[in-house]
Design a protein around this motif. Sequence first.
Motif, PDB file in Angstrom:
ATOM      1  N   VAL A 122       7.350  -2.036   6.131  1.00  0.00           N
ATOM      2  CA  VAL A 122       7.536  -0.434   5.474  1.00  0.00           C
ATOM      3  C   VAL A 122       6.589  -0.509   4.110  1.00  0.00           C
ATOM      4  O   VAL A 122       5.506   0.321   3.899  1.00  0.00           O
ATOM      5  CB  VAL A 122       8.865  -0.172   5.519  1.00  0.00           C
ATOM      6  CG1 VAL A 122       8.829   1.443   4.798  1.00  0.00           C
ATOM      7  CG2 VAL A 122       9.526  -0.020   6.740  1.00  0.00           C
ATOM      8  N   ASN A 123       7.006  -1.233   3.194  1.00  0.00           N
ATOM      9  CA  ASN A 123       6.425  -1.060   1.947  1.00  0.00           C
ATOM     10  C   ASN A 123       5.354  -1.888   1.919  1.00  0.00           C
ATOM     11  O   ASN A 123       5.109  -3.107   1.941  1.00  0.00           O
ATOM     12  CB  ASN A 123       7.735  -1.898   0.940  1.00  0.00           C
ATOM     13  CG  ASN A 123       7.414  -1.519  -0.521  1.00  0.00           C
ATOM     14  OD1 ASN A 123       5.964  -1.331  -0.820  1.00  0.00           O
ATOM     15  ND2 ASN A 123       8.262  -1.192  -1.223  1.00  0.00           N
ATOM     16  N   PRO A 124       4.247  -1.021   1.544  1.00  0.00           N
ATOM     17  CA  PRO A 124       2.893  -1.787   1.436  1.00  0.00           C
ATOM     18  C   PRO A 124       2.534  -2.518   0.178  1.00  0.00           C
ATOM     19  O   PRO A 124       1.725  -3.148   0.171  1.00  0.00           O
ATOM     20  CB  PRO A 124       2.039  -0.245   1.389  1.00  0.00           C
ATOM     21  CG  PRO A 124       2.893   0.720   0.558  1.00  0.00           C
ATOM     22  CD  PRO A 124       4.067   0.186   1.278  1.00  0.00           C
ATOM     23  N   PHE A 125       3.450  -2.284  -0.740  1.00  0.00           N
ATOM     24  CA  PHE A 125       2.932  -2.939  -2.223  1.00  0.00           C
ATOM     25  C   PHE A 125       4.069  -4.062  -2.396  1.00  0.00           C
ATOM     26  O   PHE A 125       3.838  -5.219  -2.840  1.00  0.00           O
ATOM     27  CB  PHE A 125       2.617  -2.082  -3.334  1.00  0.00           C
ATOM     28  CG  PHE A 125       1.739  -1.226  -3.241  1.00  0.00           C
ATOM     29  CD1 PHE A 125       0.733  -1.218  -2.179  1.00  0.00           C
ATOM     30  CD2 PHE A 125       1.783   0.200  -3.727  1.00  0.00           C
ATOM     31  CE1 PHE A 125      -0.300  -0.288  -1.778  1.00  0.00           C
ATOM     32  CE2 PHE A 125       0.787   0.863  -3.411  1.00  0.00           C
ATOM     33  CZ  PHE A 125      -0.271   0.844  -2.613  1.00  0.00           C
ATOM     34  N   PHE A 126       5.351  -3.392  -2.644  1.00  0.00           N
ATOM     35  CA  PHE A 126       6.416  -4.278  -3.367  1.00  0.00           C
ATOM     36  C   PHE A 126       7.029  -5.168  -2.149  1.00  0.00           C
ATOM     37  O   PHE A 126       8.258  -4.696  -1.944  1.00  0.00           O
ATOM     38  CB  PHE A 126       7.454  -3.446  -4.194  1.00  0.00           C
ATOM     39  CG  PHE A 126       6.436  -2.847  -5.061  1.00  0.00           C
ATOM     40  CD1 PHE A 126       5.717  -3.339  -6.313  1.00  0.00           C
ATOM     41  CD2 PHE A 126       6.411  -1.347  -5.179  1.00  0.00           C
ATOM     42  CE1 PHE A 126       5.159  -2.318  -7.212  1.00  0.00           C
ATOM     43  CE2 PHE A 126       5.908  -0.520  -5.839  1.00  0.00           C
ATOM     44  CZ  PHE A 126       5.088  -1.224  -7.008  1.00  0.00           C
ATOM     45  N   ARG A 127       6.502  -6.273  -1.681  1.00  0.00           N
ATOM     46  CA  ARG A 127       6.861  -7.129  -0.957  1.00  0.00           C
ATOM     47  C   ARG A 127       6.693  -8.604  -0.868  1.00  0.00           C
ATOM     48  O   ARG A 127       5.937  -8.800  -1.674  1.00  0.00           O
ATOM     49  CB  ARG A 127       6.519  -6.789   0.844  1.00  0.00           C
ATOM     50  CG  ARG A 127       4.957  -6.418   0.747  1.00  0.00           C
ATOM     51  CD  ARG A 127       4.771  -5.858   2.214  1.00  0.00           C
ATOM     52  NE  ARG A 127       3.196  -5.668   2.088  1.00  0.00           N
ATOM     53  CZ  ARG A 127       2.658  -5.280   3.216  1.00  0.00           C
ATOM     54  NH1 ARG A 127       3.340  -4.637   4.308  1.00  0.00           N
ATOM     55  NH2 ARG A 127       1.288  -5.053   3.078  1.00  0.00           N
ATOM     56  N   PRO A 132       2.043  -4.835 -15.079  1.00  0.00           N
ATOM     57  CA  PRO A 132       1.569  -4.106 -16.508  1.00  0.00           C
ATOM     58  C   PRO A 132       2.075  -2.723 -16.649  1.00  0.00           C
ATOM     59  O   PRO A 132       2.388  -2.665 -17.755  1.00  0.00           O
ATOM     60  CB  PRO A 132       0.135  -4.304 -16.216  1.00  0.00           C
ATOM     61  CG  PRO A 132      -0.186  -4.315 -14.711  1.00  0.00           C
ATOM     62  CD  PRO A 132       0.976  -5.015 -14.282  1.00  0.00           C
ATOM     63  N   ALA A 164      15.993   1.778   1.673  1.00  0.00           N
ATOM     64  CA  ALA A 164      15.058   1.490   0.761  1.00  0.00           C
ATOM     65  C   ALA A 164      15.286   1.650  -0.788  1.00  0.00           C
ATOM     66  O   ALA A 164      16.117   2.759  -1.334  1.00  0.00           O
ATOM     67  CB  ALA A 164      13.722   2.369   0.756  1.00  0.00           C
ATOM     68  N   GLY A 165      15.049   0.761  -1.630  1.00  0.00           N
ATOM     69  CA  GLY A 165      15.317   0.926  -3.235  1.00  0.00           C
ATOM     70  C   GLY A 165      16.858   0.227  -3.373  1.00  0.00           C
ATOM     71  O   GLY A 165      17.278   0.238  -4.708  1.00  0.00           O
ATOM     72  N   ALA A 198      -2.595  -7.891   4.370  1.00  0.00           N
ATOM     73  CA  ALA A 198      -2.375  -6.844   3.163  1.00  0.00           C
ATOM     74  C   ALA A 198      -2.389  -5.361   3.918  1.00  0.00           C
ATOM     75  O   ALA A 198      -2.872  -4.528   3.468  1.00  0.00           O
ATOM     76  CB  ALA A 198      -3.831  -6.706   2.251  1.00  0.00           C
ATOM     77  N   GLY A 199      -2.125  -5.342   5.105  1.00  0.00           N
ATOM     78  CA  GLY A 199      -2.015  -4.204   6.078  1.00  0.00           C
ATOM     79  C   GLY A 199      -0.836  -3.555   6.006  1.00  0.00           C
ATOM     80  O   GLY A 199       0.075  -4.019   5.380  1.00  0.00           O
ATOM     81  N   ASP A 200      -0.747  -2.363   7.179  1.00  0.00           N
ATOM     82  CA  ASP A 200       0.557  -1.761   7.122  1.00  0.00           C
ATOM     83  C   ASP A 200       0.849  -1.767   8.545  1.00  0.00           C
ATOM     84  O   ASP A 200       1.438  -0.566   9.104  1.00  0.00           O
ATOM     85  CB  ASP A 200       0.475  -0.412   6.449  1.00  0.00           C
ATOM     86  CG  ASP A 200      -0.669   0.436   6.926  1.00  0.00           C
ATOM     87  OD1 ASP A 200      -1.740  -0.061   7.653  1.00  0.00           O
ATOM     88  OD2 ASP A 200      -0.732   1.634   6.678  1.00  0.00           O
ATOM     89  N   GLU A 233      14.988   3.559   7.565  1.00  0.00           N
ATOM     90  CA  GLU A 233      15.109   3.518   9.198  1.00  0.00           C
ATOM     91  C   GLU A 233      13.985   2.696   9.770  1.00  0.00           C
ATOM     92  O   GLU A 233      14.428   1.679  10.571  1.00  0.00           O
ATOM     93  CB  GLU A 233      15.111   4.993   9.596  1.00  0.00           C
ATOM     94  CG  GLU A 233      16.216   5.770   8.927  1.00  0.00           C
ATOM     95  CD  GLU A 233      16.321   7.148   9.302  1.00  0.00           C
ATOM     96  OE1 GLU A 233      15.525   7.603   9.984  1.00  0.00           O
ATOM     97  OE2 GLU A 233      17.212   7.913   8.719  1.00  0.00           O
TER      98      GLU A 233
END
Lengths: 360, 243
Positions: free
Chosen positions: B49-54, B236, B19-20, B78-80, B107
């Motif tokens: 895995v990543n809920p936002f930055f995808r 922003p 990640a990252g 928009a789910g996980d 992982e």
Amino acid sequence: MAKVLMKGNEAIGEAAVLAGCRYYFGYPITPQSELPAYLAKRLPEVDGVFVQAESEVAAINMVYGAGSAGARVMTSSSSPGISLKQEGISYIAGAEVPCLIVNVMRGGPGLGNIAPAQSDYWQSTRGGGHGDYRTIVLAPNSVQEMADMTITGFDLSDRFRNPVLLLSDGVLGQMMEPVNLPEPNDYDINSKKWALGYRGNDKNERNLCSSIFLDNDELEEHNWHLYQKYQVITDLFSKGEYKDFAVEEHLCDDAEIILVGYGIISRILKTVVEKCRKRGIKAGLIRPKVLWPFPTAVFERLAKTASQFLVVEMSCGQMVEDVKLSVDGKKPVFFFGRTGGTVPSDFEILNEVDKLVRPD
Amino acid sequence: MNLPFSSDTAPATFLIGGAGAGKTELALNLSVFKASRYGGSTLIDLDIVNPFFRVRKLRDEIEALGVKVICPGDRVVAGDIPALPPAAWGALETPGQAVVCDIGGGEPGLRPLGRMKELAAARDANVFFVINPFRPGFTSPAELAESFRHMCGLSAMQVTHLVANPNLSGETSVELFREGLVTVQEFAAKIGLPLTFAVVASELAGKLGIAAEVLPGFYSSGDLNVFVLERYWSVPWHFGVVR
């Protein structure tokens, strides 16, 4: 230590370890799950204990137990999970047990969604559960502050024997930024004379951590004792040693309109202030870094010089009530909010400022 | 310059790593690059895995650049939940289609790849292991070796190339980039895999003496192949000065 790139959730985990926390109890929920995932791997490396409990209720009661035994202990969750923990938080506050609770807020009410929000302000700053109690609430706005305030949170919670809530949101939990981590703290689990198992008591009495006071007078006495403790905390944050820590001011001295926001919103507001200044609008920013006790004094002072306040939140308007109480009717207080997971843009906030300062 | 990897014969590319590591930004850029080179490309969002930055967050912007984005359906977008889009299999089974797969970090993010293993082998795919040596667990050749072994095991895929992405986000300097690059180069030499290219943000390219005229694009910096990125994430709160 050299700088590393970390998610906010991970930075909290590492900072907790560096602060001497060796016990974590929690249950996964988006968008904070990187924090338990990090500690599940990290705590065993330092002889710590990580337990994924069967529920949030179980986890917070494990926190109660470990905290009563004198350990630095934490739990974390996101909004619906924090609601589930409220009974335990009330017990912990009643029994005056230190611990750190992290809320990485998501959209509500109910199951809501997994996107960022700031709609747990009331729950966080008014106690949240039953009974007359308060939790100290810290509001970071960067990954670096997620780490720094985790350490400060443990120190405050030990000093005042009170739960501390680190209130962040999904963006702060998920975003990655460079972070400087401090040197580790040598925390001594046997340093708390009130804790269970402490052996240095003169009378060799056993300590007890409990929130039950069946006798009316005893409970009333206990409630006033808590109230007085909260007054001491409030004084220390409003005019004592934590005064500067509690709030950040930016370009407020000559400001005609003061924007107010905490957490991730405060960073967008800083951009808005810069843009306002370039356009000749004298704007400033008040960013509460501590949400309880609320930094009332700065509003009282600036209500004398500013013409109006605009509070921006990712909610339908919660902190705005504290701002109104602090400004006390001396100047108008306006509100702009987005909910449902939408982070407002600097452009739309600038538009709101325009409407207020140039109504024609 | 020519591509530093055999994209024409193996047009499917899987990006894996911690990640990252910078996989999503690289996936966006590689798919846009392939779209301009082949007249279209497909980007598969396998991030559970990543809920936002995808990738799916930028679907409209990326599709406007000629990339077809495959992601979970509207009801779960928009789910996980660990929902893999069925169209991913169709894209990977279509011969000759230029495909980039973005995988979630760490992982749990790697696990869906187990289901892709046979297809990847049939496509003779490129499997890039993306490394940011400023992420915890990846900061030295020894740490890298351990993380690499663990992640390769979870992904069930054979890594074909290493990609260096040394960065501290907005605080990346030329010195820091070079320092991180050395760590990845030492690791590459240790395990005997090619360091195929390094990822460079557009704002750093000029400071490294790279005249990147077209973004995203592959360029040379001495002996090093670099891929200069366009930044597609613009949020922003990045503008707000912290501290």
